[in-house]
Design a protein around this motif. Structure first.
Motif, PDB file in Angstrom:
ATOM      1  N   PHE A 129      60.574  62.758  61.227  1.00  0.00           N
ATOM      2  CA  PHE A 129      60.343  62.022  61.450  1.00  0.00           C
ATOM      3  C   PHE A 129      57.895  61.965  61.176  1.00  0.00           C
ATOM      4  N   SER A 130      57.753  61.064  60.280  1.00  0.00           N
ATOM      5  CA  SER A 130      55.737  61.106  60.073  1.00  0.00           C
ATOM      6  C   SER A 130      55.449  60.763  61.023  1.00  0.00           C
ATOM      7  N   GLY A 131      56.238  59.248  62.171  1.00  0.00           N
ATOM      8  CA  GLY A 131      55.578  58.743  62.898  1.00  0.00           C
ATOM      9  C   GLY A 131      55.965  58.601  64.024  1.00  0.00           C
ATOM     10  N   PRO A 132      55.563  57.968  64.785  1.00  0.00           N
ATOM     11  CA  PRO A 132      55.776  57.831  66.769  1.00  0.00           C
ATOM     12  C   PRO A 132      57.853  57.805  65.895  1.00  0.00           C
ATOM     13  N   PHE A 133      58.524  58.194  67.409  1.00  0.00           N
ATOM     14  CA  PHE A 133      59.736  58.011  67.171  1.00  0.00           C
ATOM     15  C   PHE A 133      60.044  58.149  69.262  1.00  0.00           C
ATOM     16  N   ILE A 134      61.340  57.978  68.655  1.00  0.00           N
ATOM     17  CA  ILE A 134      61.224  57.955  70.147  1.00  0.00           C
ATOM     18  C   ILE A 134      63.150  58.547  70.527  1.00  0.00           C
ATOM     19  N   THR A 135      63.771  59.166  71.992  1.00  0.00           N
ATOM     20  CA  THR A 135      64.242  60.037  72.115  1.00  0.00           C
ATOM     21  C   THR A 135      65.623  58.700  72.893  1.00  0.00           C
ATOM     22  N   LYS A 136      66.895  59.004  73.170  1.00  0.00           N
ATOM     23  CA  LYS A 136      67.464  58.267  73.845  1.00  0.00           C
ATOM     24  C   LYS A 136      69.146  58.612  73.506  1.00  0.00           C
ATOM     25  N   HIS A 137      69.697  58.716  74.731  1.00  0.00           N
ATOM     26  CA  HIS A 137      70.618  59.174  74.383  1.00  0.00           C
ATOM     27  C   HIS A 137      72.724  58.267  74.272  1.00  0.00           C
ATOM     28  N   ASN A 138      73.408  59.210  73.369  1.00  0.00           N
ATOM     29  CA  ASN A 138      73.716  58.457  72.493  1.00  0.00           C
ATOM     30  C   ASN A 138      74.948  57.609  72.973  1.00  0.00           C
ATOM     31  N   ARG A 139      75.490  58.240  74.287  1.00  0.00           N
ATOM     32  CA  ARG A 139      76.535  57.276  75.303  1.00  0.00           C
ATOM     33  C   ARG A 139      75.543  56.715  76.416  1.00  0.00           C
ATOM     34  N   ALA A 140      74.941  55.622  76.056  1.00  0.00           N
ATOM     35  CA  ALA A 140      73.314  55.398  77.243  1.00  0.00           C
ATOM     36  C   ALA A 140      73.860  53.921  77.602  1.00  0.00           C
ATOM     37  N   GLY A 141      73.060  52.981  77.600  1.00  0.00           N
ATOM     38  CA  GLY A 141      72.863  52.242  79.159  1.00  0.00           C
ATOM     39  C   GLY A 141      71.918  52.487  79.514  1.00  0.00           C
ATOM     40  N   LYS A 142      71.274  50.929  80.089  1.00  0.00           N
ATOM     41  CA  LYS A 142      70.397  51.215  81.284  1.00  0.00           C
ATOM     42  C   LYS A 142      68.130  52.030  80.746  1.00  0.00           C
ATOM     43  N   GLY A 143      68.913  51.582  78.879  1.00  0.00           N
ATOM     44  CA  GLY A 143      67.955  52.692  78.557  1.00  0.00           C
ATOM     45  C   GLY A 143      68.103  53.807  78.528  1.00  0.00           C
ATOM     46  N   LEU A 144      69.258  54.970  78.998  1.00  0.00           N
ATOM     47  CA  LEU A 144      69.646  56.229  79.769  1.00  0.00           C
ATOM     48  C   LEU A 144      68.749  57.213  78.193  1.00  0.00           C
ATOM     49  N   GLY A 145      67.467  58.065  78.977  1.00  0.00           N
ATOM     50  CA  GLY A 145      66.895  58.616  77.744  1.00  0.00           C
ATOM     51  C   GLY A 145      65.386  58.814  77.034  1.00  0.00           C
ATOM     52  N   VAL A 146      65.250  57.280  77.470  1.00  0.00           N
ATOM     53  CA  VAL A 146      64.185  56.328  76.152  1.00  0.00           C
ATOM     54  C   VAL A 146      63.345  56.937  76.507  1.00  0.00           C
ATOM     55  N   GLN A 147      62.272  57.621  75.685  1.00  0.00           N
ATOM     56  CA  GLN A 147      61.216  57.843  75.371  1.00  0.00           C
ATOM     57  C   GLN A 147      60.605  57.418  73.959  1.00  0.00           C
ATOM     58  N   LEU A 148      59.559  57.500  74.480  1.00  0.00           N
ATOM     59  CA  LEU A 148      58.573  57.438  72.625  1.00  0.00           C
ATOM     60  C   LEU A 148      57.499  58.796  72.887  1.00  0.00           C
ATOM     61  N   LEU A 155      57.002  65.860  72.676  1.00  0.00           N
ATOM     62  CA  LEU A 155      58.440  65.985  72.926  1.00  0.00           C
ATOM     63  C   LEU A 155      58.927  67.605  72.825  1.00  0.00           C
ATOM     64  N   LYS A 156      57.862  68.991  73.284  1.00  0.00           N
ATOM     65  CA  LYS A 156      58.025  69.867  73.125  1.00  0.00           C
ATOM     66  C   LYS A 156      58.236  69.911  74.760  1.00  0.00           C
ATOM     67  N   LYS A 157      57.600  69.114  74.992  1.00  0.00           N
ATOM     68  CA  LYS A 157      57.216  69.666  76.343  1.00  0.00           C
ATOM     69  C   LYS A 157      57.959  68.876  77.615  1.00  0.00           C
ATOM     70  N   TYR A 158      58.246  68.099  76.978  1.00  0.00           N
ATOM     71  CA  TYR A 158      59.431  66.525  77.933  1.00  0.00           C
ATOM     72  C   TYR A 158      60.414  68.053  77.472  1.00  0.00           C
ATOM     73  N   VAL A 159      61.427  68.391  76.088  1.00  0.00           N
ATOM     74  CA  VAL A 159      62.237  69.095  76.750  1.00  0.00           C
ATOM     75  C   VAL A 159      62.761  70.072  77.195  1.00  0.00           C
ATOM     76  N   GLU A 160      61.559  70.905  77.139  1.00  0.00           N
ATOM     77  CA  GLU A 160      61.263  72.962  78.059  1.00  0.00           C
ATOM     78  C   GLU A 160      61.109  72.112  78.841  1.00  0.00           C
ATOM     79  N   GLY A 161      61.129  70.402  79.194  1.00  0.00           N
ATOM     80  CA  GLY A 161      60.541  70.625  80.808  1.00  0.00           C
ATOM     81  C   GLY A 161      61.706  70.388  81.964  1.00  0.00           C
ATOM     82  N   PRO A 162      60.863  69.734  83.630  1.00  0.00           N
ATOM     83  CA  PRO A 162      62.651  68.847  84.196  1.00  0.00           C
ATOM     84  C   PRO A 162      62.471  67.886  84.241  1.00  0.00           C
ATOM     85  N   SER A 163      61.347  67.033  83.777  1.00  0.00           N
ATOM     86  CA  SER A 163      62.195  65.771  83.685  1.00  0.00           C
ATOM     87  C   SER A 163      63.316  65.224  81.958  1.00  0.00           C
ATOM     88  N   PHE A 164      64.035  66.597  81.111  1.00  0.00           N
ATOM     89  CA  PHE A 164      64.025  66.596  79.969  1.00  0.00           C
ATOM     90  C   PHE A 164      65.953  65.670  81.011  1.00  0.00           C
TER      91      PHE A 164
END
Length: 311
Positions: A129-148, A155-164
């Protein structure tokens, strides 16, 4: 006696529907399917079965409710029972990958999306992705895992951090961020595969967009209601060619009742990103517009029950 059977795992979400059924004097039975026993040698009762199973059931400690519901619906369909929101609808409810591929098959544009399993794989996918992107859960609902995310470092800080947030099915989606002129999305509601109304949803406070009453009073993942202006507002006289495509998509995938969400970019292009087959409605917005989704569902279920009674 033939009845309407409500298949679900959240009493707060079904309360307005049961009220509507009571007001119409319709016979119904509540099937709360968080657990149970299914004897495949027994025939199911006669009636209409409305599937409202939610992709977010695991957040309410109902981890296997969708899987159990899938088994129950297979049993019902095997015996020719009328299922509102079929087994196929359940498949789409619990997988955004399945949703997007089905939408694309009907010429409905979705944001560029990559599915990844594993933290390293999430990082690799994001590089495309060349610009901003979001993450989300495949099985979701309620905006689960949605991060901009604006860049890979964030992204690296999020994926490797405790809030992932680890997705319940292990699949994280990385998706292009669609920038609109104003911070809102549009949600189109369908009952009996026919368009009911569209609601404008303010996204300035975040991506968690559940319109249900329960979310307003007790769900930290799903803040809704009024802040400075209504978060949900029904659009009077909404029309758009996308509605015809949506109706054909619903017909082809065994979906009778649904909310479909889209966002329009700065060039006026529509990107569809969510199909919710256990749709909820915002009471404040409906009161203002004098139109009530759950009452319409109750009426529709009654019509379907009467069709069975005549056969």
């Amino acid at each position: 006696m033939k009845k309407i059977y409500i298949i679900h795992e959240n009493n707060e979400w079904t309360a307005p529907l049961l009220k509507g059924l009571d007001e119409l004097g319709l016979p119904y039975e509540d099937w709360f399917l968080d657990k149970g026993v299914l004897d495949l040698s027994v025939e199911p009762p006669e009636g209409v079965f409305y599937n409202r199973m939610s992709a977010s059931s695991h957040t309410r400690n109902h981890r296997y409710a969708p899987e159990y519901t899938g088994a129950v619906i297979a049993w019902l369909e095997r015996h020719g029972r009328k299922v509102i929101n079929s087994g196929r609808a359940l498949q789409l409810e619990i997988s955004k990958v399945a949703q997007y591929t089905a939408l694309n098959a009907h010429g409905i544009r979705t944001p560029k999306t990559i599915a990844a399993v594993g933290k390293e794989q999430i990082m690799e996918a994001a590089k495309k992705f060349s610009g901003p992107f979001i993450t989300k859960h495949n099985r979701a609902g309620k905006g689960l895992g949605v991060q901009l995310f604006q860049n890979m470092d964030a992204l690296k800080k999020y994926v490797e951090g405790p809030s992932f947030e680890e997705p319940i099915d292990g699949i994280t989606l990385i998706q292009e961020y669609i920038q609109s002129d104003e911070p809102f999305i549009t949600r189109c509601e369908f009952i009996g595969r026919k368009f009911l109304y569209a609601v404008r949803v303010d996204t300035s406070q975040g991506f968690q967009l559940c319109p249900a009453d329960a979310c307003q009073i007790g769900d930290a993942f799903c803040p809704v209601g009024e802040i400075e202006k209504p978060k949900f507002e029904i659009i009077k006289g909404f029309t758009n060619p996308i509605l015809e495509k949506y109706e054909k998509f619903l017909e082809a995938n065994g979906i009778h009742i649904s909310g479909i969400e889209f966002i329009m970019d700065k060039n006026g292009e529509i990107f569809t990103y969510d199909v919710n087959t256990n749709t909820n409605y915002n009471p404040d917005a409906e009161m203002k517009a004098d139109i009530f989704g759950m009452k319409e569902i109750a009426r529709y279920l009654g019509e379907e029950l009467h069709k069975i009674d005549r056969t």
